[in-house]
Design an enzyme around this catalytic site. Structure first.
Site, PDB file in Angstrom:
ATOM      1  N   THR A 184       0.899  -1.158   0.000  1.00 28.97           N
ATOM      2  CA  THR A 184       0.000   0.000   0.000  1.00 28.97           C
ATOM      3  C   THR A 184       0.937   1.207   0.000  1.00 28.97           C
ATOM      4  OG1 THR A 184      -0.092   0.240   2.395  1.00 28.97           O
ATOM      5  CG2 THR A 184      -1.712  -1.236   1.412  1.00 28.97           C
ATOM      6  N   LYS A 192      20.189  -2.070 -22.193  1.00 28.84           N
ATOM      7  CA  LYS A 192      18.791  -1.883 -21.821  1.00 28.84           C
ATOM      8  C   LYS A 192      17.845  -2.865 -22.475  1.00 28.84           C
ATOM      9  CE  LYS A 192      17.211   1.944 -20.872  1.00 28.84           C
ATOM     10  NZ  LYS A 192      16.691   2.868 -19.872  1.00 28.84           N
ATOM     11  N   ASN A 207      13.839  -2.591 -22.560  1.00 27.90           N
ATOM     12  CA  ASN A 207      12.780  -1.686 -22.131  1.00 27.90           C
ATOM     13  C   ASN A 207      11.376  -2.290 -22.273  1.00 27.90           C
ATOM     14  OD1 ASN A 207      14.649   0.329 -21.531  1.00 27.90           O
ATOM     15  ND2 ASN A 207      14.614   1.120 -23.634  1.00 27.90           N
ATOM     16  N   GLU A 232       4.587   0.410 -21.430  1.00 30.04           N
ATOM     17  CA  GLU A 232       4.577   1.879 -21.382  1.00 30.04           C
ATOM     18  C   GLU A 232       3.580   2.462 -22.385  1.00 30.04           C
ATOM     19  OE1 GLU A 232       8.833   3.604 -20.863  1.00 30.04           O
ATOM     20  OE2 GLU A 232       9.038   1.644 -21.783  1.00 30.04           O
ATOM     21  N   TYR A 284     -31.095  14.278 -35.733  1.00 34.06           N
ATOM     22  CA  TYR A 284     -29.738  14.162 -36.270  1.00 34.06           C
ATOM     23  C   TYR A 284     -29.128  15.533 -36.539  1.00 34.06           C
ATOM     24  CZ  TYR A 284     -25.769  13.079 -39.235  1.00 34.06           C
ATOM     25  OH  TYR A 284     -24.508  12.997 -39.740  1.00 34.06           O
ATOM     26  N   LYS A 289     -17.099   9.104 -35.197  1.00 29.69           N
ATOM     27  CA  LYS A 289     -16.451   7.928 -35.773  1.00 29.69           C
ATOM     28  C   LYS A 289     -14.961   7.763 -35.495  1.00 29.69           C
ATOM     29  CE  LYS A 289     -19.983   7.517 -39.180  1.00 29.69           C
ATOM     30  NZ  LYS A 289     -20.683   8.681 -38.556  1.00 29.69           N
TER      31      LYS A 289
HETATM   32  N1  ARG Z   1     -21.751  10.699 -42.932  1.00 29.60           N
HETATM   33  C1  ARG Z   1     -22.870  10.923 -42.075  1.00 29.60           C
HETATM   34  C2  ARG Z   1     -22.486  10.586 -40.632  1.00 29.60           C
HETATM   35  O1  ARG Z   1     -21.549   9.902 -40.465  1.00 29.60           O
HETATM   36  C3  ARG Z   1     -24.009  10.057 -42.484  1.00 29.60           C
HETATM   37  C4  ARG Z   1     -25.343  10.636 -42.170  1.00 29.60           C
HETATM   38  C5  ARG Z   1     -25.538  11.854 -42.925  1.00 29.60           C
HETATM   39  N2  ARG Z   1     -26.863  12.339 -42.837  1.00 29.60           N
HETATM   40  C6  ARG Z   1     -27.175  13.516 -43.307  1.00 29.60           C
HETATM   41  N3  ARG Z   1     -28.383  13.893 -43.195  1.00 29.60           N
HETATM   42  N4  ARG Z   1     -26.252  14.286 -43.864  1.00 29.60           N
HETATM   43  O2  ARG Z   1     -23.120  11.013 -39.714  1.00 29.60           O
END
Ligand code: ARG
Length: 455
Positions: free
Chosen positions: A154, A282, A284, A289, A316, A324
């Site tokens: 500890t 060395k 490593n 790391e 949306y 992504k």
């Molecule tokens: N490339 C867009 C994304 O990854 C796809 C959806 C696009 N939709 C739109 N209404 N432009 O979110």
């Protein structure tokens, strides 16, 4: 691109087109996009929205496109923005106008939500397998070193002896919680968003349950606005991945310490160590790391998406395309980290003798000495004080506790008797015989339980 610019009289600015395109990173969604489109086309035919011949032409066209992509023959066009439009445009180019019927009763908004859910489900099942792989490596190393004792710490100060297997199984537990978290994430990812249309649903008589069954989803989303605007499942994965990387990073830190000349508890296999470009001596621990280092980026990806999402009105918004890169990076990082760690753990050599020496050096039996006095009637606080003085006396003499005479012991408490010399590392281990303790019997049971969970 021209096929969705009906209302415009000019093409997009080159830089603007490049700025908004996601194809450089979303192309990898293609297997999911195509699977989703095939299910959608079948459903359209089943519902009489398109003919079954048309559905056949579309699905055959889609599988040809899949092949083109896999053979590296597909030409991704940045001006077509994303994977969805690249595939659709190529479909229309290759099978003719009928390809244009695929997007009936669908929007890119529910399409991209579908692709991301399919991708995430696959990512979770890969993750679960690899978490198990690392757990297996840890259990294997524990089983091969069942009797090895090491100092438990500890504050990174030697505290009490523990079995190495007990220490390794602590990581098994962390990874087991990670598994539970990814299981929970899977449950909430396993919801079909397709059929939500752009935001409000669709005017066609679609069969969402059919599509769900085709694609292996167990539930349908219950609100179209939420379904196209929801990225919780990605955030949950990123949060679970952050915790999992944090666990691996702690293990990495211990591996770095243990492989140091100062600890010298383990030796990494050469396949998992790197040399220095200047210092020939060395070896490593770069893999460990880097895992520790990459954890920062995985946390960052979570923070980035949380921040992206926090101000978005329904439904949306294009901001969501930013879900992504960080997510794909997190999945890649976690999967490769889990895999390389399994290999590194499996092949590292435990230096049991050095661990045993370290246990002897650190007065690790002091707690047991205090407990000894307590069991003979001394209140714990007094016992703690007496043993504290005893330890500093022994340290001054440069002696381990085992070399003190009974007379020396009695100087610190008259309650000490000859049997104080039977307090040993073995007795200290064996005495911690509660569920979750380090007694060999308990650890044996924990190993068996772990094995059962892995099979
Ligand atoms: N490339 C867009 C994304 O990854 C796809 C959806 C696009 N939709 C739109 N209404 N432009 O979110």
């Amino acid at each position: 691109m021209s096929h969705i610019r009906g209302r415009f009289s000019k093409a997009a600015d080159k830089l603007a087109a490049r700025y908004t395109a996601s194809i450089p990173f979303d192309w990898c969604l293609y297997p999911f996009d195509i699977a989703g489109s095939v299910a959608h086309a079948k459903m359209l035919a089943k519902q009489g929205i398109i003919s079954s011949q048309e559905a056949d032409i579309i699905t055959q066209g889609l599988s040809a496109i899949k092949e083109e992509i896999e053979q590296g023959k597909f030409q991704f066009k940045p001006e077509l923005e994303d994977i969805h439009m690249n595939i659709e445009a190529r479909l229309i180019e290759s099978v003719g106008e009928v390809g244009g019927k695929l997007h009936t009763a669908r929007s890119r908004n529910d399409q991209v939500a579908l692709d991301m859910r399919l991708f995430t489900k696959e990512a979770i099942s890969q993750t679960l397998l690899r978490v198990k792989g690392l757990q297996r490596a840890l259990v294997g190393l524990a089983e091969a070193n069942k009797t090895v004792v090491m100092p438990g710490y500890t504050h990174l100060q030697p505290a009490q002896p523990v079995l190495l297997a007990h220490h390794l199984l602590a990581y098994f537990e962390m990874l087991q919680r990670d598994t539970e978290r990814f299981d929970g994430c899977l449950e909430r990812t396993d919801v079909l968003p397709l059929g939500s249309g752009a935001l409000a649903g669709t005017t066609y008589n679609i069969d969402r349950a059919f599509v769900a069954q085709e694609l292996g989803f167990s539930r349908l989303s219950q609100n179209s606005l939420d379904a196209v605007a929801d990225r919780d499942f990605i955030l949950e994965y990123e949060a679970a991945a952050s915790l999992c990387m944090m666990h691996i990073s702690r293990l990495a830190e211990e591996i770095v310490l243990w492989a140091s000349a100062e600890f010298d508890f383990i030796e990494l296999d050469e396949a998992y160590a790197t040399g220095s470009s200047i210092m020939p001596q060395k070896k490593n621990p770069d893999v460990a790391e880097l895992a520790r280092g990459k954890t920062g980026r995985v946390y960052g990806n979570l923070m980035a998406l949380l921040t992206t999402m926090k101000g978005l009105p329904l439904a949306y918004n294009r901001d969501m395309q930013e879900d992504k890169q960080g997510f794909f990076d997190t999945v890649d990082t976690l999967l490769s980290t889990l895999e390389v760690f399994a290999g590194m753990v499996k092949t590292m050599r435990v230096k049991a003798e050095n661990m045993a020496q370290a246990v002897k050096r650190g007065y690790l039996l002091a707690t047991d000495l205090a407990d000894y006095l307590v069991k003979r009637g001394e209140p714990f606080r007094n016992a703690h004080k007496a043993v504290g003085r005893l330890v500093s006396y022994a340290a001054e003499k440069g002696k381990p506790l085992s070399e003190l005479t009974l007379a020396e012991y009695k100087d610190f408490s008259p309650l000490f008797e000859e049997d104080v010399h039977s307090i040993s590392i073995e007795s200290a281990l064996a005495a911690r015989d509660n569920t979750g303790g380090t007694a060999p019997k308990q650890v044996e049971q924990a190993l068996a339980n772990a094995r059962k969970k892995l099979d």
